[in-house]
Design an enzyme around this catalytic site. Structure first.
Site, PDB file in Angstrom:
ATOM      1  N   SER A 131       9.944 151.870  24.336  1.00 17.14           N
ATOM      2  CA  SER A 131      10.441 152.743  25.393  1.00 17.14           C
ATOM      3  C   SER A 131      11.210 153.925  24.842  1.00 17.14           C
ATOM      4  O   SER A 131      11.917 153.809  23.836  1.00 17.14           O
ATOM      5  CB  SER A 131      11.356 151.937  26.326  1.00 17.14           C
ATOM      6  OG  SER A 131      12.071 152.778  27.203  1.00 17.14           O
ATOM      7  N   GLU A 133      13.786 154.963  26.075  1.00 14.43           N
ATOM      8  CA  GLU A 133      15.199 154.625  26.207  1.00 14.43           C
ATOM      9  C   GLU A 133      15.810 154.232  24.859  1.00 14.43           C
ATOM     10  O   GLU A 133      17.025 154.288  24.687  1.00 14.43           O
ATOM     11  CB  GLU A 133      15.386 153.493  27.218  1.00 14.43           C
ATOM     12  CG  GLU A 133      15.162 153.886  28.663  1.00 14.43           C
ATOM     13  CD  GLU A 133      16.311 154.728  29.238  1.00 14.43           C
ATOM     14  OE1 GLU A 133      17.457 154.551  28.786  1.00 14.43           O
ATOM     15  OE2 GLU A 133      16.046 155.545  30.134  1.00 14.43           O
ATOM     16  N   TYR A 154      18.991 147.006  27.875  1.00 18.11           N
ATOM     17  CA  TYR A 154      17.524 147.106  27.875  1.00 18.11           C
ATOM     18  C   TYR A 154      17.032 147.855  26.641  1.00 18.11           C
ATOM     19  O   TYR A 154      16.114 147.406  25.942  1.00 18.11           O
ATOM     20  CB  TYR A 154      17.054 147.819  29.140  1.00 18.11           C
ATOM     21  CG  TYR A 154      15.609 148.257  29.104  1.00 18.11           C
ATOM     22  CD1 TYR A 154      14.583 147.338  29.293  1.00 18.11           C
ATOM     23  CD2 TYR A 154      15.260 149.595  28.876  1.00 18.11           C
ATOM     24  CE1 TYR A 154      13.247 147.733  29.251  1.00 18.11           C
ATOM     25  CE2 TYR A 154      13.937 149.991  28.838  1.00 18.11           C
ATOM     26  CZ  TYR A 154      12.940 149.062  29.031  1.00 18.11           C
ATOM     27  OH  TYR A 154      11.629 149.451  28.977  1.00 18.11           O
TER      28      TYR A 154
END
Length: 348
Positions: A131, A133, A154
């Site tokens: 990801s 992120e 996460y």
């Protein structure tokens, strides 16, 4: 011979599109689903065929990423050629409330799969859904060479999974690739993710079911693309001659505020009249700007996105208006027909 693919997270946005793509390519597709007292397969219902049907090529298996024995059993029984690991606790804001669970499923779930592959001694190709992120506070634009600076449980779990995939590739010579996908949306996006929350609220406001939309940070900037195009890139990554790591994105960034105003303007609504800010939706630590440098994917995978920001907004608003029983504005539907005249996924 027909290839076999195993998809974790098959009932999610990406998993459902990927299943349809692979079925269109004549794969036999197997998916991992969690047992639930309520049906949670709505995204794949249009492609589901009773397994007793002799022509069935989609099969679902109960299991959980927290259960290594069950994962190993499913893998042993299927013996897949390709594994697409998309399953996770994938909501960033929720990960702050459930950090241990997020680590167990999103991080250790990857290890359980990789260990099952290693012990099987089968020549399996493994795709890890990494990801954007993971980049967190790293300066944009972000490429495969950018260092990670995760800003949520996460993201930390995804960094762990990324490095486990690389370690199994380098240590055990597994074909394990990371697809570092930047934000990608569609009419199948979960209702609690901010883009879908906005477009779904528009339909509910227009139908008189609610008056206000409550949001958090409007200044976060993201690189938003269209999910069906991104799952095609997942497939290309596993068809590549060598395993590797690939950043996937559009190279454009837009704020949540821009998405909000673009969506409301398209539907003819006033943001000031209907939108309220609720501090509970703010994250303890925020990721300010994400922009993909996807040059490597363009060169090596010959992949280029065609749906840009304004198109994506129209596609999602039209779909949610139809889902609410309203007549869609139609520009998003026209974009889909023009850009994907022979699309392989079902109408949303």
């Amino acid at each position: 011979m027909t290839k076999k693919a195993f998809i974790t997270g098959i009932t999610g946005q990406d998993g459902s599109y990927l299943a349809e793509l692979l079925l269109s390519k004549r794969y036999e597709v197997h998916g991992l689903i969690r047992r639930s007292s309520t049906f949670n397969t709505s995204r794949i219902d249009p492609i589901y065929v009773d397994p007793h049907d002799p022509d069935a090529r989609l099969f679902l298996h109960y299991g959980d990423l927290s259960d290594s024995e069950q994962i190993a059993n499913v893998m042993y029984n299927i013996r897949p050629d390709e594994i697409y690991h998309l399953g996770a606790q994938s909501h960033v804001r929720v990960s702050f409330d459930t950090p241990e669970y997020t680590g167990n499923v999103t991080a250790l779930g990857t290890t359980r799969l990789l260990e099952a592959i290693r012990r099987s001694n089968n020549p399996v190709k493994f795709y890890q859904a990494s990801s954007s992120e993971m980049f967190g506070a790293a300066a944009p634009p972000q490429s495969e060479e950018t260092g990670f600076h995760p800003r949520s449980p996460y993201a930390c779990a995804k960094v762990y999974s990324y490095w486990m995939a690389r370690n199994y590739r380098e240590g055990y010579n597994l074909f394990a690739s990371n697809g570092i996908l930047f934000n990608h949306e569609s009419p199948r996006r979960g209702e609690t993710f901010v883009t879908r929350k906005i477009t779904r609220a528009i339909a509910r406001i227009l139908s008189g079911k609610e008056k206000y939309l409550y949001l958090g940070n409007l200044d976060a900037k993201r690189d938003w693309g269209f999910s069906p195009e991104y799952v095609e890139c997942m497939w290309r990554i596993l068809q590549h001659k060598e395993a590797g790591d690939f950043v996937i994105g559009t190279g454009e960034t837009h704020s949540v505020r821009e998405f909000l105003h673009e969506s409301f303007a398209y539907a003819g609504l006033d943001v000031d009249e209907h939108v309220r800010i609720d501090p509970k939706y703010f994250r303890p630590t925020e990721v300010e700007v994400l922009i993909a440098d996807a040059g490597k994917s363009g060169r090596e995978l010959k992949w280029k996105p065609s749906v840009r920001f304004a198109d994506l907004v129209k596609i999602m608003v039209d779909a949610d208006m139809r889902a609410a029983g309203l007549k869609s504005i139609g520009k998003g539907d026209a974009i889909l027909k023009k850009k994907f005249p022979h699309r392989w996924w079902k109408n949303d």
